[in-house]
Design a protein around this motif. Sequence first.
Motif, PDB file in Angstrom:
ATOM      1  N   GLU A 126      -2.979   6.179   0.787  1.00 62.98           N
ATOM      2  CA  GLU A 126      -2.843   4.865   1.415  1.00 62.98           C
ATOM      3  C   GLU A 126      -4.161   4.391   2.013  1.00 62.98           C
ATOM      4  O   GLU A 126      -4.553   3.232   1.845  1.00 62.98           O
ATOM      5  CB  GLU A 126      -1.784   4.887   2.530  1.00 62.98           C
ATOM      6  CG  GLU A 126      -0.373   5.076   2.052  1.00 62.98           C
ATOM      7  CD  GLU A 126       0.075   6.532   2.004  1.00 62.98           C
ATOM      8  OE1 GLU A 126      -0.790   7.448   2.011  1.00 62.98           O
ATOM      9  OE2 GLU A 126       1.294   6.763   1.936  1.00 62.98           O
ATOM     10  N   VAL A 182       0.845  -1.196   0.000  1.00 59.98           N
ATOM     11  CA  VAL A 182       0.000   0.000   0.000  1.00 59.98           C
ATOM     12  C   VAL A 182       0.880   1.245   0.000  1.00 59.98           C
ATOM     13  O   VAL A 182       0.645   2.184  -0.772  1.00 59.98           O
ATOM     14  CB  VAL A 182      -0.979  -0.005   1.198  1.00 59.98           C
ATOM     15  CG1 VAL A 182      -1.683   1.334   1.342  1.00 59.98           C
ATOM     16  CG2 VAL A 182      -1.998  -1.134   1.050  1.00 59.98           C
ATOM     17  N   ILE A 184      -6.582   3.191  -0.718  1.00 53.41           N
ATOM     18  CA  ILE A 184      -6.154   1.890  -1.257  1.00 53.41           C
ATOM     19  C   ILE A 184      -6.513   0.785  -0.269  1.00 53.41           C
ATOM     20  O   ILE A 184      -7.102  -0.238  -0.650  1.00 53.41           O
ATOM     21  CB  ILE A 184      -4.631   1.870  -1.528  1.00 53.41           C
ATOM     22  CG1 ILE A 184      -4.247   2.877  -2.612  1.00 53.41           C
ATOM     23  CG2 ILE A 184      -4.169   0.460  -1.907  1.00 53.41           C
ATOM     24  CD1 ILE A 184      -2.734   3.117  -2.722  1.00 53.41           C
ATOM     25  N   THR A 237      -4.666  -0.278  -7.759  1.00 47.05           N
ATOM     26  CA  THR A 237      -4.403   1.148  -7.579  1.00 47.05           C
ATOM     27  C   THR A 237      -4.345   1.855  -8.929  1.00 47.05           C
ATOM     28  O   THR A 237      -4.894   2.957  -9.087  1.00 47.05           O
ATOM     29  CB  THR A 237      -3.111   1.368  -6.778  1.00 47.05           C
ATOM     30  OG1 THR A 237      -3.219   0.687  -5.520  1.00 47.05           O
ATOM     31  CG2 THR A 237      -2.861   2.845  -6.525  1.00 47.05           C
ATOM     32  N   ASN A 238      -3.725   1.238  -9.923  1.00 49.19           N
ATOM     33  CA  ASN A 238      -3.704   1.827 -11.267  1.00 49.19           C
ATOM     34  C   ASN A 238      -5.114   1.969 -11.823  1.00 49.19           C
ATOM     35  O   ASN A 238      -5.452   2.989 -12.431  1.00 49.19           O
ATOM     36  CB  ASN A 238      -2.841   0.996 -12.217  1.00 49.19           C
ATOM     37  CG  ASN A 238      -1.363   1.250 -12.041  1.00 49.19           C
ATOM     38  OD1 ASN A 238      -0.942   2.341 -11.686  1.00 49.19           O
ATOM     39  ND2 ASN A 238      -0.557   0.234 -12.292  1.00 49.19           N
ATOM     40  N   LYS A 279      -6.803   4.771  -9.965  1.00 47.69           N
ATOM     41  CA  LYS A 279      -6.235   6.062 -10.374  1.00 47.69           C
ATOM     42  C   LYS A 279      -6.921   6.550 -11.646  1.00 47.69           C
ATOM     43  O   LYS A 279      -7.205   7.750 -11.787  1.00 47.69           O
ATOM     44  CB  LYS A 279      -4.719   5.935 -10.580  1.00 47.69           C
ATOM     45  CG  LYS A 279      -4.037   7.230 -11.001  1.00 47.69           C
ATOM     46  CD  LYS A 279      -4.122   8.305  -9.927  1.00 47.69           C
ATOM     47  CE  LYS A 279      -3.294   9.518 -10.294  1.00 47.69           C
ATOM     48  NZ  LYS A 279      -3.400  10.582  -9.286  1.00 47.69           N
ATOM     49  N   CYS A 315       2.471   1.573  -3.508  1.00 48.30           N
ATOM     50  CA  CYS A 315       1.531   1.906  -4.578  1.00 48.30           C
ATOM     51  C   CYS A 315       0.889   3.281  -4.396  1.00 48.30           C
ATOM     52  O   CYS A 315       0.404   3.864  -5.367  1.00 48.30           O
ATOM     53  CB  CYS A 315       0.479   0.809  -4.711  1.00 48.30           C
ATOM     54  SG  CYS A 315       1.220  -0.746  -5.300  1.00 48.30           S
ATOM     55  N   ALA A 316       0.935   3.823  -3.200  1.00 47.83           N
ATOM     56  CA  ALA A 316       0.428   5.185  -2.986  1.00 47.83           C
ATOM     57  C   ALA A 316       1.231   6.190  -3.809  1.00 47.83           C
ATOM     58  O   ALA A 316       0.725   7.277  -4.132  1.00 47.83           O
ATOM     59  CB  ALA A 316       0.473   5.538  -1.506  1.00 47.83           C
ATOM     60  N   VAL A 331      -1.845  -5.142  -5.568  1.00 47.88           N
ATOM     61  CA  VAL A 331      -2.194  -3.796  -5.111  1.00 47.88           C
ATOM     62  C   VAL A 331      -1.918  -2.778  -6.218  1.00 47.88           C
ATOM     63  O   VAL A 331      -2.708  -1.847  -6.424  1.00 47.88           O
ATOM     64  CB  VAL A 331      -1.463  -3.449  -3.792  1.00 47.88           C
ATOM     65  CG1 VAL A 331      -1.778  -2.023  -3.355  1.00 47.88           C
ATOM     66  CG2 VAL A 331      -1.842  -4.441  -2.697  1.00 47.88           C
ATOM     67  N   ARG A 332      -0.852  -2.964  -6.956  1.00 48.44           N
ATOM     68  CA  ARG A 332      -0.533  -2.045  -8.056  1.00 48.44           C
ATOM     69  C   ARG A 332      -1.623  -2.090  -9.129  1.00 48.44           C
ATOM     70  O   ARG A 332      -2.042  -1.038  -9.640  1.00 48.44           O
ATOM     71  CB  ARG A 332       0.827  -2.374  -8.665  1.00 48.44           C
ATOM     72  CG  ARG A 332       1.224  -1.374  -9.772  1.00 48.44           C
ATOM     73  CD  ARG A 332       2.633  -1.610 -10.328  1.00 48.44           C
ATOM     74  NE  ARG A 332       3.629  -1.347  -9.299  1.00 48.44           N
ATOM     75  CZ  ARG A 332       4.378  -2.287  -8.717  1.00 48.44           C
ATOM     76  NH1 ARG A 332       4.261  -3.553  -9.067  1.00 48.44           N
ATOM     77  NH2 ARG A 332       5.256  -1.959  -7.791  1.00 48.44           N
ATOM     78  N   VAL A 349      -2.545   7.762  -5.178  1.00 52.14           N
ATOM     79  CA  VAL A 349      -3.778   7.425  -4.462  1.00 52.14           C
ATOM     80  C   VAL A 349      -3.410   7.285  -2.987  1.00 52.14           C
ATOM     81  O   VAL A 349      -2.421   6.631  -2.652  1.00 52.14           O
ATOM     82  CB  VAL A 349      -4.406   6.107  -4.982  1.00 52.14           C
ATOM     83  CG1 VAL A 349      -5.665   5.758  -4.197  1.00 52.14           C
ATOM     84  CG2 VAL A 349      -4.713   6.211  -6.476  1.00 52.14           C
TER      85      VAL A 349
END
Length: 178
Positions: free
Chosen positions: A60, A50, A63, A119-120, A123, A53-54, A115-116, A58
């Motif tokens: 934390e 997290v 996420i 998150t992508n 985003k 990937c923040a 997580v990536r 985005v």
Amino acid sequence: MGFTHYSGPASNFPGKDQWKSFEEIFNANKSQMFATGDTGEDVGRIWNAVNECAKIGVEERVIFAIIMQESTGNVGVQTTTNADGHGTAGLMQCDGSPGFPGQHGLSQDQITSMVRAGTNHFKQNLKDFGNADTAECIYKALREYNSGSVNPNDLSDGRGATASYVSDIANRLLGRTN
């Protein structure tokens, strides 16, 4: 603490000033993650993923709230199928995400890859609503992440998806668990 139901436009949902810190939200949910069979290493690697990937842009806590809503932090969560017939896998149950159904004790790379991917995807949802770090933009993006479309007058209009999705995540951002 139980969940409070929020509905209507984003202005009816809790503001960011009411949200708990990432650390508070994470710690409140540790027992739920362990209950899925996650190892201590899995839980620590979720924290690391997290934070990494923040950097995509985005928060934390957003996420992590998505992770808890989608998979209860279960690194071995089963892959599901969305309305378009695509597999949605991984911690954030995202189209195109790698998944490791039934597995625990995963590597940092495996956990970060899940997580990536989520998150992508999120985003891009943020960009659809101005890419602002505001509660309004985040709540609308959450609705789109879950259902693919948004009724800005009622973020609990799931349009066939989980109606309470944005409300549930708002509760998670307040530090509540279910």
